[in-house]
Design a protein around this motif. Sequence first.
Motif, PDB file in Angstrom:
ATOM      1  N   ALA A 100       0.851  -1.182   0.000  1.00  0.00           N
ATOM      2  CA  ALA A 100       0.000   0.000   0.000  1.00  0.00           C
ATOM      3  C   ALA A 100       0.887   1.231   0.000  1.00  0.00           C
ATOM      4  O   ALA A 100       2.074   1.159   0.346  1.00  0.00           O
ATOM      5  CB  ALA A 100      -0.919  -0.011   1.221  1.00  0.00           C
ATOM      6  N   PHE A 101       0.294   2.357  -0.377  1.00  0.00           N
ATOM      7  CA  PHE A 101       1.056   3.595  -0.554  1.00  0.00           C
ATOM      8  C   PHE A 101       0.427   4.724   0.249  1.00  0.00           C
ATOM      9  O   PHE A 101      -0.794   4.835   0.316  1.00  0.00           O
ATOM     10  CB  PHE A 101       1.052   4.003  -2.034  1.00  0.00           C
ATOM     11  N   TYR A 102       1.274   5.593   0.794  1.00  0.00           N
ATOM     12  CA  TYR A 102       0.762   6.773   1.484  1.00  0.00           C
ATOM     13  C   TYR A 102       0.181   7.736   0.443  1.00  0.00           C
ATOM     14  O   TYR A 102       0.882   8.147  -0.484  1.00  0.00           O
ATOM     15  CB  TYR A 102       1.859   7.460   2.304  1.00  0.00           C
ATOM     16  N   PRO A 103      -1.094   8.102   0.589  1.00  0.00           N
ATOM     17  CA  PRO A 103      -1.754   8.920  -0.429  1.00  0.00           C
ATOM     18  C   PRO A 103      -1.222  10.348  -0.530  1.00  0.00           C
ATOM     19  O   PRO A 103      -1.423  10.997  -1.551  1.00  0.00           O
ATOM     20  CB  PRO A 103      -3.227   8.915  -0.002  1.00  0.00           C
ATOM     21  N   ASN A 104      -0.532  10.825   0.486  1.00  0.00           N
ATOM     22  CA  ASN A 104       0.042  12.173   0.398  1.00  0.00           C
ATOM     23  C   ASN A 104       1.329  12.177  -0.429  1.00  0.00           C
ATOM     24  O   ASN A 104       1.854  13.241  -0.750  1.00  0.00           O
ATOM     25  CB  ASN A 104       0.302  12.758   1.789  1.00  0.00           C
ATOM     26  N   VAL A 105       1.816  10.991  -0.802  1.00  0.00           N
ATOM     27  CA  VAL A 105       3.053  10.875  -1.578  1.00  0.00           C
ATOM     28  C   VAL A 105       2.785  10.265  -2.956  1.00  0.00           C
ATOM     29  O   VAL A 105       3.301  10.721  -3.966  1.00  0.00           O
ATOM     30  CB  VAL A 105       4.091   9.999  -0.830  1.00  0.00           C
ATOM     31  N   VAL A 106       1.958   9.229  -2.977  1.00  0.00           N
ATOM     32  CA  VAL A 106       1.689   8.472  -4.194  1.00  0.00           C
ATOM     33  C   VAL A 106       0.240   8.705  -4.608  1.00  0.00           C
ATOM     34  O   VAL A 106      -0.672   8.633  -3.781  1.00  0.00           O
ATOM     35  CB  VAL A 106       1.943   6.960  -3.971  1.00  0.00           C
ATOM     36  N   ASP A 107       0.035   8.967  -5.891  1.00  0.00           N
ATOM     37  CA  ASP A 107      -1.311   9.146  -6.425  1.00  0.00           C
ATOM     38  C   ASP A 107      -1.854   7.766  -6.809  1.00  0.00           C
ATOM     39  O   ASP A 107      -1.367   7.162  -7.771  1.00  0.00           O
ATOM     40  CB  ASP A 107      -1.270  10.076  -7.636  1.00  0.00           C
ATOM     41  N   VAL A 108      -2.810   7.276  -6.048  1.00  0.00           N
ATOM     42  CA  VAL A 108      -3.433   5.979  -6.330  1.00  0.00           C
ATOM     43  C   VAL A 108      -4.814   6.252  -6.903  1.00  0.00           C
ATOM     44  O   VAL A 108      -5.680   6.804  -6.227  1.00  0.00           O
ATOM     45  CB  VAL A 108      -3.526   5.112  -5.046  1.00  0.00           C
ATOM     46  N   GLN A 109      -4.993   5.871  -8.161  1.00  0.00           N
ATOM     47  CA  GLN A 109      -6.256   6.108  -8.839  1.00  0.00           C
ATOM     48  C   GLN A 109      -6.984   4.801  -9.116  1.00  0.00           C
ATOM     49  O   GLN A 109      -6.371   3.839  -9.591  1.00  0.00           O
ATOM     50  CB  GLN A 109      -6.020   6.812 -10.187  1.00  0.00           C
ATOM     51  N   VAL A 110      -8.271   4.798  -8.800  1.00  0.00           N
ATOM     52  CA  VAL A 110      -9.146   3.691  -9.156  1.00  0.00           C
ATOM     53  C   VAL A 110      -9.883   4.138 -10.405  1.00  0.00           C
ATOM     54  O   VAL A 110     -10.616   5.116 -10.397  1.00  0.00           O
ATOM     55  CB  VAL A 110     -10.132   3.364  -8.011  1.00  0.00           C
ATOM     56  N   ARG A 111      -9.641   3.434 -11.499  1.00  0.00           N
ATOM     57  CA  ARG A 111     -10.155   3.841 -12.807  1.00  0.00           C
ATOM     58  C   ARG A 111     -11.315   2.971 -13.250  1.00  0.00           C
ATOM     59  O   ARG A 111     -11.427   1.814 -12.867  1.00  0.00           O
ATOM     60  CB  ARG A 111      -9.041   3.790 -13.850  1.00  0.00           C
ATOM     61  N   GLU A 112     -12.149   3.522 -14.090  1.00  0.00           N
ATOM     62  CA  GLU A 112     -13.303   2.802 -14.627  1.00  0.00           C
ATOM     63  C   GLU A 112     -12.938   1.943 -15.816  1.00  0.00           C
ATOM     64  O   GLU A 112     -13.698   1.054 -16.205  1.00  0.00           O
ATOM     65  CB  GLU A 112     -14.406   3.808 -15.037  1.00  0.00           C
ATOM     66  N   ASP A 113     -11.788   2.186 -16.423  1.00  0.00           N
ATOM     67  CA  ASP A 113     -11.434   1.468 -17.669  1.00  0.00           C
ATOM     68  C   ASP A 113     -11.118   0.020 -17.440  1.00  0.00           C
ATOM     69  O   ASP A 113     -10.844  -0.477 -16.409  1.00  0.00           O
ATOM     70  CB  ASP A 113     -10.266   2.140 -18.378  1.00  0.00           C
TER      71      ASP A 113
END
Length: 124
Positions: free
Chosen positions: A111-124
Amino acid sequence: MSKPVKIPNEQHPITVTAQGRHVVATVGGRVIADTREALTLQESTYPAVQYIPRKDVDFALLERTDHETYCPYKGDASYYSIRAGETSADNAVWTYEAPYDAVAEIKDHVAFYPNVVDVQVRED
């Protein structure tokens, strides 16, 4: 000294479910993880966290550190720093290598810290 172990319950629920969508983690515009097999861990009232299978993470951009933390619900967490070109982020990635039974599904995930890494959940 023994560490306390707590079991999720109504007052502190934890669920782990298949995300079912495309999840991409980037830092400084560089993809460090890309998967369609992420797990969403929802713990109590905390924001949901995406756990990405290790096989879908570019470990060439990560460096293991000596940093460790402990969660009485999940167990011992180990950490990685990100070293991606000019982007550097200490202890921005964590993993439970031997999670407690209540969250056993997150083994072999990070898992990634969201203030450092942009984690996107995409619809594609």
